[in-house]
Design an enzyme around this catalytic site. Structure first.
Site, short mmCIF file in Angstrom:
data_model
loop_
_atom_site.label_atom_id
_atom_site.label_comp_id
_atom_site.label_asym_id
_atom_site.label_seq_id
_atom_site.Cartn_x
_atom_site.Cartn_y
_atom_site.Cartn_z
CB CYS A 81 22.53 43.44 79.66
SG CYS A 81 22.56 44.42 78.14
CG HIS A 141 22.86 14.70 86.22
ND1 HIS A 141 22.89 16.07 86.13
CD2 HIS A 141 21.60 14.37 86.56
CE1 HIS A 141 21.69 16.54 86.40
NE2 HIS A 141 20.89 15.55 86.66
CE1 TYR A 165 23.87 49.17 77.04
CE2 TYR A 165 26.09 50.02 76.69
CZ TYR A 165 25.16 48.99 76.57
OH TYR A 165 25.52 47.80 75.99
NE ARG A 173 25.43 44.40 75.12
CZ ARG A 173 25.85 44.82 73.93
NH1 ARG A 173 26.71 44.08 73.24
NH2 ARG A 173 25.43 45.95 73.43
CG HIS A 214 10.72 10.12 86.10
ND1 HIS A 214 10.55 9.23 85.07
CD2 HIS A 214 11.07 9.39 87.18
CE1 HIS A 214 10.81 8.02 85.49
NE2 HIS A 214 11.13 8.08 86.77
#
Length: 589
Positions: free
Chosen positions: A293, A174, A430, A247, A150
């Site tokens: 992030c 499903h 950062y 995070r 498939h």
């Protein structure tokens, strides 16, 4: 066409001689199909278990059926009635071979006549070489044949060697009788093992962290950090909460609504607001925005030279609709006009605490806060639900277009200051540097804190090392693109020959303007594959409305913290599978 039809027939789909297939269009998920007649303007919706409206079709009429599959069978199957007038009654079941069950299917129930397997037995079957087994409930299933036959079946490999229940919690379509019957057709045994309950050390500051989805790929356990498999990232414009990347810098606080309060300190007053007051005193407003992030795609920099930080792949980014109170509404309610303030920064602090008792904190320049005053959300909802604990329950700040590190979770305090936050993550982390700066000569005090992020993109599917059918002329590529500061994406270029030639991807609208585009843009492209090669490199690069373009190499943007990694995204794929060394199907999990 015949190839796709054989896939359907392999599950017992039988076609009446009164009908012929007019068109088959593969679709990743089954469910409700909207059918547009090719012969008139009739447009109807059909469900997987019954027709849901009255319709009379004549000699040139169109009927439709949906065929359910565990991950992909087919949709858009249009049937044309060659004969005389035929009437389909409302809610009349339309049964097709073994796909549609006439009675309840007890999927995953114990079956005494079948052998018993252990979790180790199942885990040992996670590749095409070993056979691909999955579990559901108490059932063990060998889906090797399904995956082989498939197109798109590789999606289910996210659960190879383990339970597919977490996967189905995302793709809930499903959970139907038809799919359960198909799955039971692959049943080979039972499993009765349950996950061992590990005792938690009460002295461990992380002992009260929440449970997480097993679909998440963990980068660090304490503090917990994880990203979703990239294959499912591009499936949803709004990232489901349970697979939204996580995070955390510190242990997740345990907060009760009765005890929660938000402290607002302005130049003229100080007020404390309860959770209920935030919800009842103000009009709820929303913004759809990316959280990313600063270290997303750091793993690509690691390949150049070691860096300090979590080894993020391409999925430390997610998109959600955040709802709550705008910063402007909050301030104006207490008589504060942010446009008249003269201090330099607005500071946010959370309830997550360092060992020394200092809170996680972040700040943005007041000038930026003024421009975003109606978009900054003091949020108490995420995608229409209460914010999960990992994402800031009960309240966090959402600052659209800005790096995730400034969007403080578990928000406790808002105040104004002449200087930026004194938090470690504002002053000593950062920040970006050139590639000649390393830990022996870095001075964080001289670099500007990251706020708005550069333009980026990521290929979500295919994944690194995937095997693509060498008979295909084109490869389907899907991914995301985003730029900080509300700069919309105007183009994504994709190459399947290492950058020799480029093809423009189809961009999916995100419902925002090009100059206030805080959500990501999902894209897809059908790209011609090179001839006579056994492997190739897919590349994606995005351009935003300011014509900022991703740099072509990681080398030129390497930095000691591995942040701002936005070079062209490259994914290596194989065009001819070595049967002796098949791919590790679920390695990404």
């Amino acid at each position: 066409m015949a190839h796709r039809l054989s896939h359907l027939r392999s599950f017992g789909v039988k076609f009446s001689e009164n009908y012929r297939v007019a068109q088959i269009q593969p679709l990743i998920h089954h469910g409700v199909v909207t059918v547009q007649s090719k012969f008139n303007d009739t447009k109807c919706n059909y469900s997987s278990t019954s027709f849901n409206k009255n319709e009379t079709t004549g000699g040139r009429g169109v009927a439709a059926l949906t065929v359910a599959g565990a991950t992909i069978l087919a949709a858009g199957l249009y049937l044309r009635n060659r004969n005389a007038k035929h009437t389909i009654q409302k809610n009349q079941p339309f049964k097709v071979g073994k796909v549609f069950a006439s009675e309840g299917i007890e999927c995953g129930k114990l079956k005494s006549e079948l052998p018993l397997y252990t979790k180790a037995d199942v885990a040992a079957h996670s590749t095409k070489a070993t056979g691909i087994w999955v579990t559901y409930g108490n059932g063990v299933y060998d889906i090797t044949k399904y995956v082989e036959e498939h197109p798109g079946g590789n999606k289910i490999l996210l659960g190879a060697g383990k339970s597919i229940e977490p996967f189905w919690s995302i793709y809930s379509v499903h959970k139907t009788e038809e799919v359960y019957e198909i799955l039971e057709g692959f049943r080979i045994g039972n499993i009765t093992e349950v996950d061992a309950k590990t005792s938690k050390d009460s002295s461990d500051p992380y002992c009260r962290d929440p449970e997480r989805s097993p679909l998440l790929i963990t980068s660090c356990e304490k503090p917990y950090n994880a990203e979703p498999p990239s294959q499912i990232l591009a499936d949803n414009f709004l990232t489901p909460n349970n697979v939204f990347f996580v995070r955390n810098h510190l242990p997740v606080p345990c907060v009760t609504l009765d005890d929660y309060s938000l402290l607002l300190q302005t130049p003229t007053c100080q007020v404390s607001l309860s959770y209920d007051e935030l919800k009842s005193k103000f009009t709820k407003k929303s913004v759809t925005a990316v959280t990313q992030c600063a270290g997303n795609r750091r793993s690509e920099m690691v390949n150049i030279k070691p860096v300090k930080g979590l080894n993020w792949g391409v999925a430390a980014i997610s998109n959600a609709k955040w709802s709550g109170v705008t910063l402007n509404d909050l301030l104006r309610h207490y008589g504060v006009d942010i446009d008249t303030l003269t201090c330099k920064y607005i500071v946010f602090e959370g309830l997550d605490l360092c060992p020394d008792g200092a809170p996680y904190g972040a700040s943005i320049p007041l000038e930026l806060a003024k421009s975003l005053k109606n978009e900054i959300i003091i949020a108490y909802e995420m995608n229409g639900a209460v914010i999960p604990r990992d994402h800031g329950f009960p309240v966090r700040v959402m600052i659209p277009g800005v790096v995730g590190a400034r969007q403080v979770k578990w928000l406790k305090k808002i105040y104004f200051s002449p200087e930026e936050s004194t938090s470690h993550w504002q002053r000593l982390d950062y920040k970006g540097f050139n590639s000649s700066i390393d830990w022996h000569n870095v001075d964080f005090s001289k670099a500007m804190s990251i706020t708005q992020m550069p333009v980026t993109s990521g290929i979500c599917d295919p994944t690194e090392g995937s095997f693509v059918d060498p008979g295909l002329e084109e490869v389907e590529v899907r991914g995301y693109a985003w730029s900080g500061g509300g700069r919309g994406i105007i183009r994504v270029d994709v190459s399947a020959d290492g950058g020799a030639t480029w093809h423009e991807a189809k961009l999916k609208p995100n419902g925002q303007t090009l100059y206030t585009s805080y959500a990501w843009t999902l894209w897809e492209a059908s790209v011609p594959l090179p001839k006579s090669v056994s492997k190739t490199t897919l590349i994606a690069k995005a351009t935003d409305v300011s014509y900022n373009v991703q740099p072509d190499s990681v080398e030129g943007i390497w930095n000691l913290r591995g942040v701002l990694s936005n070079a062209w995204h490259r994914v290596n794929i194989n065009l001819a599978q070595d049967s002796a060394n098949p791919p590790a199907a679920a390695a990404a999990c």
